[in-house]
Design an enzyme around this catalytic site. Sequence first.
Site, PDB file in Angstrom:
ATOM      1  N   HIS A 168       0.901  -1.236  -0.038  1.00 52.69           N
ATOM      2  CA  HIS A 168       0.047   0.030   0.168  1.00 52.69           C
ATOM      3  C   HIS A 168       0.813   1.237   0.012  1.00 52.69           C
ATOM      4  CE1 HIS A 168      -4.042   1.793   1.669  1.00 52.69           C
ATOM      5  NE2 HIS A 168      -3.335   2.505   0.888  1.00 52.69           N
TER       6      HIS A 168
ATOM      7  N   HIS B 240       1.398   5.253  -1.916  1.00 53.12           N
ATOM      8  CA  HIS B 240       1.044   6.441  -2.883  1.00 53.12           C
ATOM      9  C   HIS B 240       2.341   7.054  -3.326  1.00 53.12           C
ATOM     10  CE1 HIS B 240      -3.403   5.892  -1.517  1.00 53.12           C
ATOM     11  NE2 HIS B 240      -2.825   5.621  -0.312  1.00 53.12           N
ATOM     12  N   LEU B 241       2.471   6.600  -4.668  1.00 56.92           N
ATOM     13  CA  LEU B 241       3.857   7.334  -5.436  1.00 56.92           C
ATOM     14  C   LEU B 241       3.401   8.546  -5.873  1.00 56.92           C
ATOM     15  CD1 LEU B 241       5.517   4.145  -6.862  1.00 56.92           C
ATOM     16  CD2 LEU B 241       5.948   5.474  -4.788  1.00 56.92           C
ATOM     17  N   ARG B 242       2.224   9.026  -6.117  1.00 58.66           N
ATOM     18  CA  ARG B 242       1.613  10.343  -6.713  1.00 58.66           C
ATOM     19  C   ARG B 242       2.051  10.531  -8.079  1.00 58.66           C
ATOM     20  NH1 ARG B 242      -1.684  10.468  -2.657  1.00 58.66           N
ATOM     21  NH2 ARG B 242      -0.981  11.080  -0.415  1.00 58.66           N
TER      22      ARG B 242
ATOM     23  N   ASN C 166      -4.774   6.202  -7.260  1.00 63.85           N
ATOM     24  CA  ASN C 166      -5.386   7.515  -7.151  1.00 63.85           C
ATOM     25  C   ASN C 166      -4.182   8.448  -7.288  1.00 63.85           C
ATOM     26  OD1 ASN C 166      -3.820   7.213  -4.882  1.00 63.85           O
ATOM     27  ND2 ASN C 166      -5.127   8.426  -3.420  1.00 63.85           N
TER      28      ASN C 166
ATOM     29  N   HIS D 175      -5.498  -1.066   6.076  1.00 67.01           N
ATOM     30  CA  HIS D 175      -5.137  -0.155   7.189  1.00 67.01           C
ATOM     31  C   HIS D 175      -6.449  -0.392   7.793  1.00 67.01           C
ATOM     32  CE1 HIS D 175      -7.712   2.163   4.590  1.00 67.01           C
ATOM     33  NE2 HIS D 175      -7.011   2.934   3.827  1.00 67.01           N
TER      34      HIS D 175
ATOM     35  N   ASP E 160       0.737   2.510   3.723  1.00 68.20           N
ATOM     36  CA  ASP E 160      -0.252   3.620   3.401  1.00 68.20           C
ATOM     37  C   ASP E 160       0.582   4.961   3.048  1.00 68.20           C
ATOM     38  OD1 ASP E 160      -2.343   4.970   2.566  1.00 68.20           O
ATOM     39  OD2 ASP E 160      -3.339   5.164   4.414  1.00 68.20           O
TER      40      ASP E 160
HETATM   41 ZN   LIG Z   1      -6.988   4.167   2.208  1.00 65.36          ZN
END
Ligand SMILES: [Zn+2]
Length: 459
Positions: A66, A68-70, A100, A238, A324
């Site tokens: 999990h 987030h590499l953006r 996302n 999470h 996360d």
């Molecule tokens: Zn989430």
Amino acid sequence: MAARKLAIIGGRVIDPVQGIDRVVDVLISNGKITGVASSSSDNAYDDYEVIDASGKIVSPGFVDLHTHLRDPGQEWKETIVSGTRAAAHGGFTTVCAMPNTDPVQDSAAVVEDVMRRAAADGVVRVLPIGAISVGQHGKQLAPMGELAEAGVIGFSDDGNPVADANLMRQALKYSVELGLPIINHAEDKKIGAGGVMSAGLVATRLGLAGVPAEAETAMVARDLHLADLTKARLHIPHISTIGSLVALRSAKECGVNVTAEVTPHHLTLNDEWVFGLKGEIPAQVGSEAYDTNTKVNPPLRSRADVEAVIEALSEGLIDIIATDHAPHAATDKVCTYDEAAHGINVLETAFASVFGLVDASKISIERLIESLTAGPAAILGRDLGSLKKGFSGDVAIIDPGSKWVVDPNEFASKSVNTPLRGVELTGRVVTTIYQGETVFDLRGAIGTFSEGVKAGAGQ
Ligand SMILES: [Zn+2]
């Protein structure tokens, strides 16, 4: 280029898959593990590059389900380059990239672009996660078959829960055909409407709107029933409440095909950290009453919830730890608590923060390493997370005695949004090896990232 042969000698090797916990040498050749050998001073590694790991713990490289590499779309917060370097600094050799992004990873074209750039520029392995719905809008399923063919490892609208139960049911049903898990951010937004932190005494004292734990628990319960109905694989990201754990336990006992992850921050921080005093409670609430770096979704929970997730991880009810990792720029955090973005920068502090639980005898080191290696690899169904012969030469070397103070300005990540600034941690990843190559080394600071000014420099 000559094939690199590497011998990591004299370290305490912990490899839960092989049941190894003893001092052995780990040998790597041509990017693959070639085996482990009893450690002895008689060993001659003449044509090897030797890393002396005496006094250190040698673990398979960590796998994060999990991240987030953006990238694409928010490259001022993180990029594939900076995010994978941050991963390497934290001992992670595999990260699964949440969809996302902008554009959303809801088509083969976007997924293939991420994979191509990750292979070219990333310093560790990036495995993409595809969106469940088009644009993550929760209205219409994304082309899941096309995404699976492109190489996604699962589906998620993370950040946006799939509110429509029937759409969720359809997604689960299709996922069975594809053999991949559905990872639904478990939150009923209507129950949690307007809340910015966990409901409770701290929220009341700060005058901030609280989200009840039931916003998570209700969605977890719904998803577990839908997974049972469809016989699909559900992965709960999470997980953070006692109620969710009760539902998870009963579902597992009934044979529902479910796994769950917990983050380092939900294992180590409670809602009292929102005050900004590293868990201390102020005598009075002043103008600097909170730390926006503690704003995260799901929110930091009560002490009782934290104790419950630790116990659940220790006994294996919660399967794994996932970070996360959610980098944000200063502009997203230097603002009121209401305005602040959700998310904590985690990759580089993940191991050390949770290692405190080992020191406190709340979890064993073997279980901690399993939950960062073999556990997530099993969910992925890939030959990762172990030092077995033939596996990728991915290794994290840890100094269990090292004490260090978190200084986010030293992060390889482009962002600095952590509530752990200034906190002393014990245990540190000192070397990370990916496919037989050293991608991070604390002494030489190989892999240190210095691309301009950090997104959130100066708090
Ligand atoms: Zn989430």
